[in-house]
Design an enzyme around this catalytic site. Structure first.
Site, PDB file in Angstrom:
ATOM      1  N   GLU A   1       0.867  -1.167   0.000  1.00 22.11           N
ATOM      2  CA  GLU A   1       0.000   0.000   0.000  1.00 22.11           C
ATOM      3  C   GLU A   1       0.911   1.226   0.000  1.00 22.11           C
ATOM      4  O   GLU A   1       1.325   1.713   1.042  1.00 22.11           O
ATOM      5  CB  GLU A   1      -0.938  -0.043   1.206  1.00 22.11           C
TER       6      GLU A   1
ATOM      7  N   GLU B   1      -7.567   5.449   4.545  1.00 19.98           N
ATOM      8  CA  GLU B   1      -7.471   4.651   3.316  1.00 19.98           C
ATOM      9  C   GLU B   1      -7.490   5.634   2.145  1.00 19.98           C
ATOM     10  O   GLU B   1      -8.470   6.349   1.931  1.00 19.98           O
ATOM     11  CB  GLU B   1      -8.639   3.671   3.215  1.00 19.98           C
TER      12      GLU B   1
END
Length: 644
Positions: A250, A471
């Protein structure tokens, strides 16, 4: 006791066939005639455990009088180097191995042997001795800084130079670009370090870089700090940390923090009043990559080819956001006990019996060192801001709203990010993160999905720090051409979030003589979560708008109660000081709690010495647990590692 891995057992059996010399504990120490001759015949270095040293030629006999490669490979010293990484669970890796290789495979140049520098050995011993003490192991005799190492006057060299090699080299921007230019590209580990160090050098009066530890594969967990006085905590200046790349694949958060560092430096130099005010009143710490090892796995596949989980874990195959102590379960137990304290929960002993990543330990040590107030962890895979608790109050429920006592404040923090993010506020349900639209793109973590061992819950329950999880988008490894747009979407949310650290109250807790009272408790009526003062007596309490009754109390002092009103809009925390009067007579009365004593007065918690908590010294003359790694060496077992 854990059995040695099969590969290590094979190495140990081979090592038993050709034992090295046993050190003589005389005045000279080490093996007889341990000094290598000034002149030597240089040969290729072919030792597998030393293949990554900064040189490729060695000489025999070595500083320990090993006369061949086979003698070195069969020696207990070499076997120790090959397993030390596992015994210390990644701590001081690869530093100790490289230091040992400098003795077992001395550097040979121009027909002479060069010894490693004594000061490098000394600094490493000071840093790593606690790790040896924690597993009840003596410091290896061949790493004695006074025997096999020398000073600069003897042309010594730094055996750890390769760890720093190339990272200080300036990577110049094209001449057509100004110094404020930001390259919106993906950064390798070396590129990331160069950019951060170059940025810190350009803004040296407000910035510096430092490492909080090493990853399992030995990469520095590098932080860049911004402050009016970098390197030190200033009285009543709140501390903020932003962490990216906890999951190696990520990567958007990693890049956002690299860009943010350059932006803060450039805008400060350009006189941007907002940025100057922020950096002059706040100490900001950016850790772009908490999982640099996992990133390397993900980057090898590249954007567009990276799988949903490739590189997510660290090099030990551990999910770092499931690796922190589960204090939330203990919180739920304490919350049902009338009068019990449910903040600053101690790490349970049994936690250390599991596998704890060095990256996790580094974060926990970092949190003990600096009194953080606010934090954000940047992830990828969706578009939403979540906040604690992440673990459901009913463990069997996979999705269940599970608020903290600071639910109102956490929602304000989450909205401070989401409400100024253009895509999070996009009204289209078909967009990335559209399923969170009705919630305003924020959600309680456990109401999304429940899990234990998360970093945000740990921050809240073990320290004074409030952490949210952001996120950044549905693509975990976005293509390079998307990075500029992602930065534009997140620049204002990042700044707005950091400014939230000034919402609430701050102040000093002192005695009647003006002496700071550390570890005093700051209570807010109606919010069952206390914070404690820092060593200098200063504190910060994030609070939502409204009237609050605030209480300061410390052992040996009478409590002080004040009423404060927090306005709906505020750019600077209100100053609320407390002067505590000593209790005169009678027994001291403290607020009831589940833990004996007060922070700073109770026994040392296991996280102060994690390996020590896992593996206590042996008693009754039995060997330590790690001795099984060396039993096959027979008479050549390294008894010099035993303390008793």
């Amino acid at each position: 006791m854990r059995p040695p891995p099969p590969l290590l057992l094979t190495m140990l059996v081979l090592a038993a066939a050709r034992p090295g010399c046993e050190p003589a504990w005389g005045p000279e120490g080490g093996c007889p005639g341990s000094a290598a001759a000034d002149s030597a015949t240089c040969v290729d270095l072919q030792l597998q455990s030393c293949s990554d040293v900064a040189y490729n030629r060695t000489a025999f006999p070595t500083l320990l009088q090993h006369r061949s490669r086979a003698a070195v490979e069969s020696s207990p010293e070499y076997v120790l180097l090959s397993v030390l990484h596992h015994l210390l669970e990644g701590q001081c890796n690869p530093d100790l191995r490289l230091l040992g290789c400098a003795v077992l495979a001395p550097r040979c140049e121009g027909g002479r042997v060069r010894r490693p520098c004594r000061h490098v050995c000394g600094a490493l011993r000071e840093a790593c001795q606690p790790a040896f003490d924690a597993i009840d192991m003596a410091w290896p005799y061949f790493l004695d800084c006074g025997r096999y190492f020398s000073g600069p006057e003897e042309d010594c060299y730094d055996p750890l130079e390769k760890l720093r090699g190339g990272l200080d080299i300036e990577e110049a921007l094209p001449s057509s670009h100004p110094h404020t230019f930001i390259q919106f590209t993906h950064h390798s580990y070396a590129q990331m370090v160069r950019v951060l160090k170059r940025t810190a050098a350009r803004c040296a009066h407000i910035s510096k870089t430092y490492s909080i530890g090493r990853s399992f594969d030995g990469r520095d967990l590098l932080v860049i700090e911004f402050s009016s006085r970098p390197g030190q905590h200033e009285l009543m200046e709140p501390e903020v940390k932003l962490i990216g790349n906890i999951h190696g694949n990520e990567v958007a958060g990693r890049e956002m923090l690299i860009y943010l560092a350059q932006y803060l430096c450039s805008e400060y130099l350009l006189g941007n009043p907002r940025i100057q005010r922020l950096l002059n009143t706040t100490r900001i710490h950016l850790l772009p990559s908490m999982n640099p090892d996992g990133y390397e796995v993900a980057a090898a596949e590249g954007a567009g080819y990276n799988g949903w989980t490739s590189g997510r874990q660290n090099a030990q195959n551990l999910d770092l956001n499931r690796n922190f102590p589960d204090l939330t379960s203990e919180y739920y137990r304490l919350a049902s006990v009338r009068g019990a304290r449910s903040d600053h929960i101690a790490i349970p002993q049994h936690y250390w019996w599991g596998k704890v990543a060095p990256e996790t330990k580094a974060i926990m040590k970092w949190m003990r060192t600096i009194p953080f107030v606010l934090s954000a962890s940047l992830h990828g895979g969706d578009l939403v801001v979540s906040y604690p608790f992440d673990f459901s109050k009913h463990p069997q429920e996979e999705k269940m709203f599970s608020p903290t006592p600071d639910e109102k404040m956490f929602k304000l923090l989450a909205r401070a990010y989401a409400d100024v993010h253009p895509m999070m506020m996009d009204r289209s349900e078909n967009r990335c993160g559209g399923n969170f639209l009705k919630r305003g793109s924020i959600i309680n973590g456990a109401d999304w999905y429940s899990f234990t061992g998360g970093m945000s819950d740990f921050n809240y329950l073990h320290s004074n720090c409030f952490e949210i999880t952001v996120e950044l988008g549905c693509v975990k490894f976005p293509p390079e051409e998307a990075l500029y747009t992602i930065w534009q979407h997140n620049k204002e949310p990042l700044l707005n979030f950091m400014e939230m650290v000034h919402r609430g109250i701050k102040g000093m807790v002192m005695d009647k003589f003006g002496k700071p009272v550390k570890n005093a408790r700051i209570l807010v009526k109606g919010i069952r979560h206390d914070i404690t003062t820092a060593p200098d007596g200063d504190y910060w309490r994030l609070l939502p708008p409204g009237a609050h009754i605030v209480i300061a109390q410390a052992p040996g002092y009478s409590k002080v109660i004040k009423k404060v009103i927090i306005p709906a809009r505020m750019k600077r925390a209100g100053r609320v000081d407390f002067i505590l009067q000593p209790l005169r007579t009678g027994p001291q009365k403290f607020l009831p709690g589940s833990r004996r004593g007060w922070p700073g007065e109770e026994p040392q918690e296991p996280d102060q010495d994690p390996l020590g908590a896992r593996r206590q010294p042996t008693t009754g003359g039995s060997k330590p647990w790690w001795w099984s790694y060396f039993t096959s060496l027979g008479q050549h077992q390294p008894r010099w590692l035993l303390k008793y």
